[in-house]
Design a protein around this motif. Structure first.
Motif: not given
Ligand code: GAL
Length: 764
Positions: A473, A521, A373, A410, A456, A476
């Motif tokens: 992703e 989580y 990460w 990641n 995002f 989040g």
């Molecule tokens: C991303 C990351 C994930 C989580 C996510 C939260 O940057 O890859 O593990 O932290 O953000 O939105």
């Protein structure tokens, strides 16, 4: 042979605990999978599980091991392990998410009692991926995956890669690489069978494993296997004394493909013979499918599939990752059958083999990646990461569900040499799958086959202009959401997931999207909502759906299931500006909705094709249900129609009263092996079964029978819901029954009954 039972565990280690004669009388008897520390489901300190502990187990070898080689196999120990047999160190392994194995042939006493001791370091060691920086999840500790004793002949099959090739043409074949360990003689032969259940589909054998000779023979069961036998010995890829036999089985006859709706599986049985006698046998499971990312999206068996899925962490309340097969498998069932996803990403590490098995069986595609990460460590750290790529692929290459290998840490920065290497390892070991490398920067150097990007941006996808684009992703941390959030926030959470999938549906070049994330989580203090949870899931940490889960669910075909999920709780005053709720969002795969308030028709709605036209089932919106502040508040009824026919109806109570308490187990039957477990979900609802997000109450639990509660007792509801798990005790001999009584302070008592079948005894 399974070695999960009968371990002794003493918490934080004391001097001498790995020695043979150490007095472990004060240790407690535990079963693997095991967490080194049971924790509350939130608001705990990760330092509580960051310590070194020792697990001990006595064992006597069963009869028949004379002349055999012995290995101890560990599927996963968090995060570093040193293994001792009878006080002597046999090996050390760094890494919590990948399996390891030590040969103990010379260490075990064949007749007497042996003591295996495993020193487990569960601290966040900066020399081991994913550590060294900060990570947004917790790793927990302990021997949390299965342990085995492997008894094999002097020369044995160590691994098999059975790779379907050209499955869509009549030239289809199965290329089988058989990895052999030990000395090969002219007397060794290898045979391969492809089995459909108990029926043999194709057979190739027996071929001399050493040398270049051999011929296809023994074609039975209508299989038409001709030629192609190509057996080479001596290719040394796995170290000293290792060799690889390459066999190729043409499969011109009818093969059923592995697909999302029909995930057909076959067994591959590899036999090693010596002087005509079977000496070792290795079985694996495969599926025939072609999975390919192209400039026009992702294709499975030649058909375009828009990927719609969610990221998954394999962590659970109370015990971290130490959940048994049934519970790990259950997540795949939730993703496929309840959230109707077609893909999951194993963020950010190789996940439980049981989860992957379930993905194979259910038809759920998987993007699997190495541990890490954002942070990249020093040269030694990178060595481990490279080793992780190989270990992940060698462990999982036969899973048809896996369609992409993640070979980048990641969201890490570019590191040319490192990622040239990880990609090369991926391609060399498995040329049938593409690689991806998850990034958060469009400008980063692309060395992977598929452009896997965490984007995002809530409103627009930046022009990707990257062929083979998969959004890995979104949502989040940009919009954490809880059951108790007000109507506007809950609706906006749903809308964002719908919006990104709609954008990804706008162009064939987008392979699709994997949202962040499936389940809330536990995390470090540097992330999350202040209680050690990232509330990023479309379901909560107990896997109980939030409103956004309704969006994913509503994208399925109504033939599969008619879905009608209002993305709100029905209340007049739970939003800004008063007189609400409005506008409202409803997820459904109907083509028309009729909304009645107090029995009066207030609105007829169609899916919002205008703004969400790229979705199979756009959500419905209305702002016509405004309440009048001070007037009587009524029930809301929503009727859903398909082609003019009423197919579903839901009523949301306007009474504002907690009416029902539900306690439901996922499973009615468990096995009494000391680790099998099932979730028991608690929910408070209105009189029509709808969530009551502000419901509270301490649920008092009483468990009778051969099991125990994994979780808190009494359990305090949060957001009107919650869950504990019920774990069996060891039951050998007669069956037993677990009776769990759950009493809500004012909504009465529910009884959950679980039958416990006796477990097969462990052999040593
Ligand atoms: C991303 C990351 C994930 C989580 C996510 C939260 O940057 O890859 O593990 O932290 O953000 O939105």
């Amino acid at each position: 042979m399974s070695l999960n039972r009968g371990w002794l565990y003493g918490g934080e280690t004391v001097a001498g605990a790995t020695q043979r004669d150490f007095d472990d009388g004060a240790f407690e008897r535990v079963t693997i999978p095991h967490t080194n520390k049971v924790l509350p489901w939130h608001s705990f300190d990760d330092r509580e599980y960051q310590f070194v502990s020792v697990y001990r187990r006595r064992l006597r070898l069963p009869a028949g091991t004379e002349g055999k080689r012995l290995f101890l196999d560990f599927d996963g120990v968090m995060t570093a392990a040193t293994v001792f047999v009878n006080g002597q160190e046999v090996g050390k392994y760094l890494g919590g998410y990948t399996p390891f194995s030590f040969e103990v042939t010379e260490h075990f006493e064949r007749d007497g009692e042996n003591v295996v001791a495993v020193e487990v370091d569960s601290t966040e060691r900066g020399d081991i991926p994913p550590f060294g920086g900060r990570i947004d999840y917790l790793t927990f500790g302990g021997i949390y995956r299965d342990v085995w004793l492997r008894v094999v002949p002097q020369t044995f099959v160590e691994n098999v890669f059975a790779k379907p090739v050209d499955v869509l043409s009549d030239g289809r074949r199965l290329d089988v690489r058989v990895f052999l360990e030990g000395e090969l003689t002219a007397r060794h032969e290898v045979a391969v069978e492809v089995m459909d259940g108990e029926k043999m589909v194709a057979r190739l054998g027996s071929l001399a494993a050493l040398g270049m000779t051999g011929g296809a023979q023994g074609m039975t069961g209508g299989a038409d296997v001709t030629g192609g036998a190509d057996v080479t010995g001596g290719a040394d890829v796995t170290g000293d004394g290792s060799s690889v036999a390459n066999l190729s089985l043409p499969l011109p006859g009818a093969i059923r493909l592995w697909d999302l709706d029909t995930p057909e599986l076959y067994r591959v049985v590899v036999t090693l013979l010596e002087g005509g006698q079977e000496v070792d046998r290795y079985e694996t499971r495969i599926g025939f499918r072609e999975a390919k990312f192209t400039e026009l999206g992702f294709f499975l068996n030649g058909q375009r599939v828009k990927l719609r899925g969610l990221n998954r962490h394999q962590t659970y309340p109370y015990v971290g990752q130490a959940m048994p097969a049934r519970v790990q498998r259950r997540d795949a069932e939730i993703l496929k059958n309840e959230l109707k996803c077609n893909v999951a990403r194993t963020s950010h590490y190789p996940q439980s083999p049981h989860f992957l098995d379930a993905c194979d069986e259910l038809g759920l595609l998987v993007f699997e990646e190495i541990p890490g990460w954002q942070h990249i460590g020093d040269a030694a750290w990178k060595e481990i990461a490279c080793r992780n790529v190989a270990e992940m692929i060698r462990r999982d290459w036969n899973h048809p569900s896996i369609m992409l290998w993640g070979v980048r840490i990641n969201e890490s920065k570019d590191d040319h040499d490192f990622y040239v290497r990880t990609n090369a390892i991926g391609h060399e070991l498995d040329d049938s799958r593409q690689t991806g490398g998850v990034r958060f920067n469009y400008q980063s150097e692309r060395l992977e086959d598929v452009f896997t990007m965490n984007d995002f941006q809530p409103h627009e996808l930046r022009e990707p202009n990257h062929p083979l684009y998969l959004n890995t992703e979104f949502a989040g941390h940009m919009f954490p959401t809880k059951h108790i959030d007000n109507v506007e926030r809950v609706i906006e959470h749903v809308r964002r997931h719908a919006h990104v999938h709609n954008m990804l549906g706008s162009d064939d070049q987008y392979a699709g999207g994997i949202g962040w994330c499936a389940f809330d989580y536990n995390t470090h203090a540097d992330f999350g909502s202040g209680d050690r949870i990232c509330y990023h899931g479309v379901s909560d940490i107990f896997r109980i759906p939030k409103a956004a889960a309704g969006f994913y669910k509503s994208q399925c075909d109504p033939q599969e299931e008619v879905v009608l999920e209002p993305a709100f709780q029905w209340a007049i005053g739970d939003q800004s500006e008063g007189g609400g709720p409005r506008p409202l969002l409803i997820c459904a795969n109907c083509d028309r909705l009729k909304l009645y308030v107090g029995g009066e028709l207030k609105a007829e709605l169609e899916p919002d094709h205008e703004r969400f036209g790229n979705l199979a089932h756009p959500p419905f919106f209305t702002d016509r249900l405004q309440g009048v502040w001070g007037a009587k508040w009524h029930d809301l009824r929503i009727d859903g129609y398909l082609n003019g026919e009423l197919v579903v109806s839901r009523t949301l109570s306007g009474a504002g009263v907690d009416r029902q308490f539900h306690a439901e187990a996922d499973d009615a039957q468990l096995v009494g092996d000391g680790s099998d477990a099932t979730r028991v979900v608690f929910r408070v609802t209105d009189e029509h079964g709808n969530p009551r997000p502000f419901a509270t109450g301490a649920v008092a639990l009483l468990l009778e029978g051969p099991g125990e509660i994994v979780g808190e007792n009494p359990f305090a509801l949060a957001g009107g819901v919650g869950a504990i798990w019920v774990k069996t005790h060891e039951v050998e001999g007669g069956a037993g029954t677990i009776r769990l009584t759950a009493r809500h302070p004012y909504l009465g008592e529910r009884v959950v009954t679980i039958e416990v079948a006796p477990a097969e005894p462990e052999l040593c």
